[in-house]
Design a protein around this motif. Sequence first.
Motif, PDB file in Angstrom:
ATOM      1  N   PRO A 101      10.468   1.811   1.566  1.00  0.00           N
ATOM      2  CA  PRO A 101      10.276   1.110   0.299  1.00  0.00           C
ATOM      3  C   PRO A 101       8.783   1.037  -0.031  1.00  0.00           C
ATOM      4  N   VAL A 102       8.452   1.260  -1.298  1.00  0.00           N
ATOM      5  CA  VAL A 102       7.038   1.313  -1.676  1.00  0.00           C
ATOM      6  C   VAL A 102       6.853   0.928  -3.131  1.00  0.00           C
ATOM      7  N   LYS A 103       5.721   0.288  -3.400  1.00  0.00           N
ATOM      8  CA  LYS A 103       5.251   0.035  -4.759  1.00  0.00           C
ATOM      9  C   LYS A 103       3.780   0.412  -4.810  1.00  0.00           C
ATOM     10  N   VAL A 104       3.314   0.754  -6.000  1.00  0.00           N
ATOM     11  CA  VAL A 104       1.908   1.055  -6.226  1.00  0.00           C
ATOM     12  C   VAL A 104       1.247  -0.167  -6.848  1.00  0.00           C
ATOM     13  N   MET A 105       0.070  -0.533  -6.327  1.00  0.00           N
ATOM     14  CA  MET A 105      -0.731  -1.564  -6.967  1.00  0.00           C
ATOM     15  C   MET A 105      -1.558  -0.869  -8.043  1.00  0.00           C
ATOM     16  N   ILE A 106      -1.098  -0.999  -9.295  1.00  0.00           N
ATOM     17  CA  ILE A 106      -1.777  -0.310 -10.382  1.00  0.00           C
ATOM     18  C   ILE A 106      -3.197  -0.862 -10.549  1.00  0.00           C
ATOM     19  N   GLY A 107      -4.094   0.019 -10.896  1.00  0.00           N
ATOM     20  CA  GLY A 107      -5.488  -0.363 -11.080  1.00  0.00           C
ATOM     21  C   GLY A 107      -6.350  -0.102  -9.873  1.00  0.00           C
ATOM     22  N   GLY A 108      -5.745  -0.142  -8.681  1.00  0.00           N
ATOM     23  CA  GLY A 108      -6.497   0.100  -7.452  1.00  0.00           C
ATOM     24  C   GLY A 108      -7.705  -0.811  -7.333  1.00  0.00           C
ATOM     25  N   MET A 109      -8.750  -0.314  -6.692  1.00  0.00           N
ATOM     26  CA  MET A 109      -9.961  -1.117  -6.498  1.00  0.00           C
ATOM     27  C   MET A 109     -10.656  -1.415  -7.821  1.00  0.00           C
ATOM     28  N   THR A 110     -10.562  -0.517  -8.777  1.00  0.00           N
ATOM     29  CA  THR A 110     -11.151  -0.778 -10.087  1.00  0.00           C
ATOM     30  C   THR A 110     -10.471  -1.980 -10.731  1.00  0.00           C
ATOM     31  N   GLY A 111      -9.159  -2.008 -10.700  1.00  0.00           N
ATOM     32  CA  GLY A 111      -8.413  -3.134 -11.253  1.00  0.00           C
ATOM     33  C   GLY A 111      -8.696  -4.421 -10.504  1.00  0.00           C
ATOM     34  N   TRP A 112      -8.811  -4.326  -9.178  1.00  0.00           N
ATOM     35  CA  TRP A 112      -9.112  -5.499  -8.358  1.00  0.00           C
ATOM     36  C   TRP A 112     -10.446  -6.106  -8.811  1.00  0.00           C
ATOM     37  N   ALA A 113     -11.456  -5.264  -8.975  1.00  0.00           N
ATOM     38  CA  ALA A 113     -12.772  -5.741  -9.418  1.00  0.00           C
ATOM     39  C   ALA A 113     -12.703  -6.275 -10.846  1.00  0.00           C
ATOM     40  N   ASP A 114     -11.959  -5.596 -11.713  1.00  0.00           N
ATOM     41  CA  ASP A 114     -11.822  -6.051 -13.103  1.00  0.00           C
ATOM     42  C   ASP A 114     -11.196  -7.434 -13.192  1.00  0.00           C
ATOM     43  N   GLU A 115     -10.346  -7.773 -12.244  1.00  0.00           N
ATOM     44  CA  GLU A 115      -9.711  -9.092 -12.212  1.00  0.00           C
ATOM     45  C   GLU A 115     -10.654 -10.156 -11.644  1.00  0.00           C
ATOM     46  N   ASP A 164       5.563   1.188  13.763  1.00  0.00           N
ATOM     47  CA  ASP A 164       5.254  -0.222  14.047  1.00  0.00           C
ATOM     48  C   ASP A 164       5.948  -1.183  13.091  1.00  0.00           C
ATOM     49  N   TRP A 165       6.466  -0.673  11.986  1.00  0.00           N
ATOM     50  CA  TRP A 165       7.097  -1.527  10.991  1.00  0.00           C
ATOM     51  C   TRP A 165       8.585  -1.191  10.855  1.00  0.00           C
ATOM     52  N   PRO A 166       9.420  -2.207  10.682  1.00  0.00           N
ATOM     53  CA  PRO A 166      10.842  -1.960  10.459  1.00  0.00           C
ATOM     54  C   PRO A 166      11.053  -1.052   9.239  1.00  0.00           C
ATOM     55  N   ALA A 167      12.160  -0.362   9.232  1.00  0.00           N
ATOM     56  CA  ALA A 167      12.442   0.613   8.167  1.00  0.00           C
ATOM     57  C   ALA A 167      12.501  -0.010   6.778  1.00  0.00           C
ATOM     58  N   ASP A 168      12.799  -1.302   6.688  1.00  0.00           N
ATOM     59  CA  ASP A 168      12.903  -1.938   5.375  1.00  0.00           C
ATOM     60  C   ASP A 168      11.606  -2.611   4.920  1.00  0.00           C
ATOM     61  N   THR A 169      10.515  -2.393   5.642  1.00  0.00           N
ATOM     62  CA  THR A 169       9.224  -2.973   5.273  1.00  0.00           C
ATOM     63  C   THR A 169       8.739  -2.387   3.949  1.00  0.00           C
ATOM     64  N   LEU A 170       8.368  -3.263   3.039  1.00  0.00           N
ATOM     65  CA  LEU A 170       7.799  -2.823   1.762  1.00  0.00           C
ATOM     66  C   LEU A 170       6.321  -2.536   1.952  1.00  0.00           C
ATOM     67  N   PHE A 171       5.903  -1.361   1.524  1.00  0.00           N
ATOM     68  CA  PHE A 171       4.495  -0.991   1.529  1.00  0.00           C
ATOM     69  C   PHE A 171       3.997  -1.043   0.093  1.00  0.00           C
ATOM     70  N   VAL A 172       2.826  -1.645  -0.107  1.00  0.00           N
ATOM     71  CA  VAL A 172       2.149  -1.630  -1.395  1.00  0.00           C
ATOM     72  C   VAL A 172       0.882  -0.820  -1.174  1.00  0.00           C
ATOM     73  N   VAL A 173       0.750   0.251  -1.927  1.00  0.00           N
ATOM     74  CA  VAL A 173      -0.364   1.180  -1.733  1.00  0.00           C
ATOM     75  C   VAL A 173      -1.303   1.144  -2.931  1.00  0.00           C
ATOM     76  N   TYR A 174      -2.577   1.398  -2.648  1.00  0.00           N
ATOM     77  CA  TYR A 174      -3.550   1.508  -3.730  1.00  0.00           C
ATOM     78  C   TYR A 174      -4.632   2.498  -3.336  1.00  0.00           C
ATOM     79  N   CYS A 175      -5.359   2.951  -4.358  1.00  0.00           N
ATOM     80  CA  CYS A 175      -6.489   3.849  -4.131  1.00  0.00           C
ATOM     81  C   CYS A 175      -7.667   3.347  -4.956  1.00  0.00           C
ATOM     82  N   ALA A 176      -8.499   4.251  -5.436  1.00  0.00           N
ATOM     83  CA  ALA A 176      -9.731   3.867  -6.128  1.00  0.00           C
ATOM     84  C   ALA A 176      -9.463   3.190  -7.471  1.00  0.00           C
ATOM     85  N   GLY A 177      -8.567   3.740  -8.249  1.00  0.00           N
ATOM     86  CA  GLY A 177      -8.318   3.168  -9.570  1.00  0.00           C
ATOM     87  C   GLY A 177      -7.490   4.093 -10.434  1.00  0.00           C
TER      88      GLY A 177
END
Length: 136
Positions: free
Chosen positions: A110-124, A78-91
């Motif tokens: 293409p991919v980047k990791v959102m460091i901190g995940g949900m724990t980091g999101w809540a910490d912010e 569903d996404w073009p090959a050059d779509t950037l994905f940002v992935v995260y998990c629990a923390g």
Amino acid sequence: MTNPVTEIPPAAAEAVVARYAERLAFETDCADVAVALRGGSPGFVLVDVRGPGPYAAGHVPGALNIPRGKLTPRRLEDWPADTLFVVYCAGPHCNGADRAALHLASLGRPVKVMIGGMTGWADEGLASERSGPSSA
């Protein structure tokens, strides 16, 4: 006089630039993701790679729930090959985002990791949303 900080000299400025530019090519943080999402057109697809239960209990607003095992070439059509994905998990205690990033990169995405995940999101202090399981 030396101490544990100064006993080893700092790297040359060029080496510091190279190291942190490379690091930021691999990852982003929760605050930067929040700013991008507030802008309306972030330029990436945000993917929560946890299972449906944790996703339903609370996730980053606008994130899609696609557990790592479901990140298949067919699912990504569903996404073009050059779509950037940002992935995260629990923390920081979870390597699900790292595994998902490795998998997406092995598929040529293409991919980047959102460091901190949900724990980091809540910490912010950033709001999460609850919902039924959802997948894109």
